[in-house]
Design a protein around this motif. Structure first.
Motif, PDB file in Angstrom:
ATOM      1  N   ILE A  26     -32.555   4.431  23.390  1.00  0.00           N
ATOM      2  CA  ILE A  26     -31.750   4.540  24.600  1.00  0.00           C
ATOM      3  C   ILE A  26     -31.958   3.252  25.571  1.00  0.00           C
ATOM      4  O   ILE A  26     -30.871   2.575  26.235  1.00  0.00           O
ATOM      5  CB  ILE A  26     -31.866   5.789  25.383  1.00  0.00           C
ATOM      6  N   GLN A  27     -33.148   3.046  25.947  1.00  0.00           N
ATOM      7  CA  GLN A  27     -33.330   1.782  27.028  1.00  0.00           C
ATOM      8  C   GLN A  27     -34.742   1.367  26.632  1.00  0.00           C
ATOM      9  O   GLN A  27     -35.692   2.009  26.369  1.00  0.00           O
ATOM     10  CB  GLN A  27     -33.290   2.479  28.279  1.00  0.00           C
ATOM     11  N   LEU A  28     -34.824   0.076  27.035  1.00  0.00           N
ATOM     12  CA  LEU A  28     -36.054  -0.526  26.829  1.00  0.00           C
ATOM     13  C   LEU A  28     -36.590  -1.072  28.170  1.00  0.00           C
ATOM     14  O   LEU A  28     -35.685  -1.641  29.156  1.00  0.00           O
ATOM     15  CB  LEU A  28     -36.365  -1.981  26.019  1.00  0.00           C
ATOM     16  N   ILE A  29     -37.689  -0.844  28.828  1.00  0.00           N
ATOM     17  CA  ILE A  29     -38.086  -0.836  30.084  1.00  0.00           C
ATOM     18  C   ILE A  29     -39.407  -1.783  30.075  1.00  0.00           C
ATOM     19  O   ILE A  29     -40.306  -1.330  29.448  1.00  0.00           O
ATOM     20  CB  ILE A  29     -38.315   0.397  30.802  1.00  0.00           C
ATOM     21  N   ASP A  48     -29.688  -2.218  26.588  1.00  0.00           N
ATOM     22  CA  ASP A  48     -29.908  -1.410  27.836  1.00  0.00           C
ATOM     23  C   ASP A  48     -31.287  -1.944  28.193  1.00  0.00           C
ATOM     24  O   ASP A  48     -32.482  -1.068  27.901  1.00  0.00           O
ATOM     25  CB  ASP A  48     -29.674   0.039  28.008  1.00  0.00           C
ATOM     26  N   LEU A  49     -31.390  -3.016  29.032  1.00  0.00           N
ATOM     27  CA  LEU A  49     -32.591  -3.683  29.306  1.00  0.00           C
ATOM     28  C   LEU A  49     -33.029  -3.700  30.781  1.00  0.00           C
ATOM     29  O   LEU A  49     -32.290  -4.160  31.765  1.00  0.00           O
ATOM     30  CB  LEU A  49     -32.834  -5.117  28.709  1.00  0.00           C
ATOM     31  N   LEU A  50     -34.223  -3.009  30.999  1.00  0.00           N
ATOM     32  CA  LEU A  50     -34.571  -3.026  32.534  1.00  0.00           C
ATOM     33  C   LEU A  50     -36.035  -3.446  32.804  1.00  0.00           C
ATOM     34  O   LEU A  50     -36.776  -3.232  32.066  1.00  0.00           O
ATOM     35  CB  LEU A  50     -34.620  -1.438  32.938  1.00  0.00           C
ATOM     36  N   ILE A  51     -36.208  -4.038  34.051  1.00  0.00           N
ATOM     37  CA  ILE A  51     -37.583  -4.392  34.583  1.00  0.00           C
ATOM     38  C   ILE A  51     -37.750  -3.785  35.750  1.00  0.00           C
ATOM     39  O   ILE A  51     -36.755  -4.144  36.736  1.00  0.00           O
ATOM     40  CB  ILE A  51     -37.619  -5.808  34.480  1.00  0.00           C
ATOM     41  N   ILE A  52     -38.580  -2.755  35.959  1.00  0.00           N
ATOM     42  CA  ILE A  52     -38.939  -2.219  37.100  1.00  0.00           C
ATOM     43  C   ILE A  52     -39.870  -2.937  37.868  1.00  0.00           C
ATOM     44  O   ILE A  52     -41.036  -3.533  37.384  1.00  0.00           O
ATOM     45  CB  ILE A  52     -39.423  -0.807  36.977  1.00  0.00           C
TER      46      ILE A  52
END
Length: 97
Positions: free
Chosen positions: A32-35, A65-69
């Motif tokens: 679903i997503q990579l974080i 769906d690539l995210l960096i917190i």
């Protein structure tokens, strides 16, 4: 509707630089997503290792769906045809459902 996501860690084996992704969210066998999580407050502080790992994971999992917190940086970059979103932790936590 209830989300039944699972979370995993991913490390690319067999390569000298051994990229890794902090969190891989998946539902059954669909990614679903990579974080990634990092303590940056400005885009100039981002370590290229974080971005290259997400790009490697995007290719491997065919996930876009690539995210960096971050600590408090918000924005996005486009690299190698992928959009990577940066969001502060506090804002990400407020958006959890």
């Amino acid at each position: 509707m209830e989300n039944n996501f699972s979370i995993a860690y991913w490390k690319e084996y067999g390569k000298a630089d051994g990229k890794e992704i902090d969190f891989v969210l998946y539902d059954s066998l669909k990614i679903i997503q990579l974080i990634q999580v990092t303590y940056i407050s400005d885009i100039s502080d981002i370590n290229s290792r974080e971005i290259s790992a997400l790009l490697a994971g995007a290719r491997y999992f065919k996930c876009h769906d690539l995210l960096i917190i971050t600590r408090d940086y918000e924005g996005y970059i486009e690299k190698n045809g992928e959009k990577i979103i940066f969001i502060p932790l506090w804002k990400w936590l407020l958006n959890l459902k």
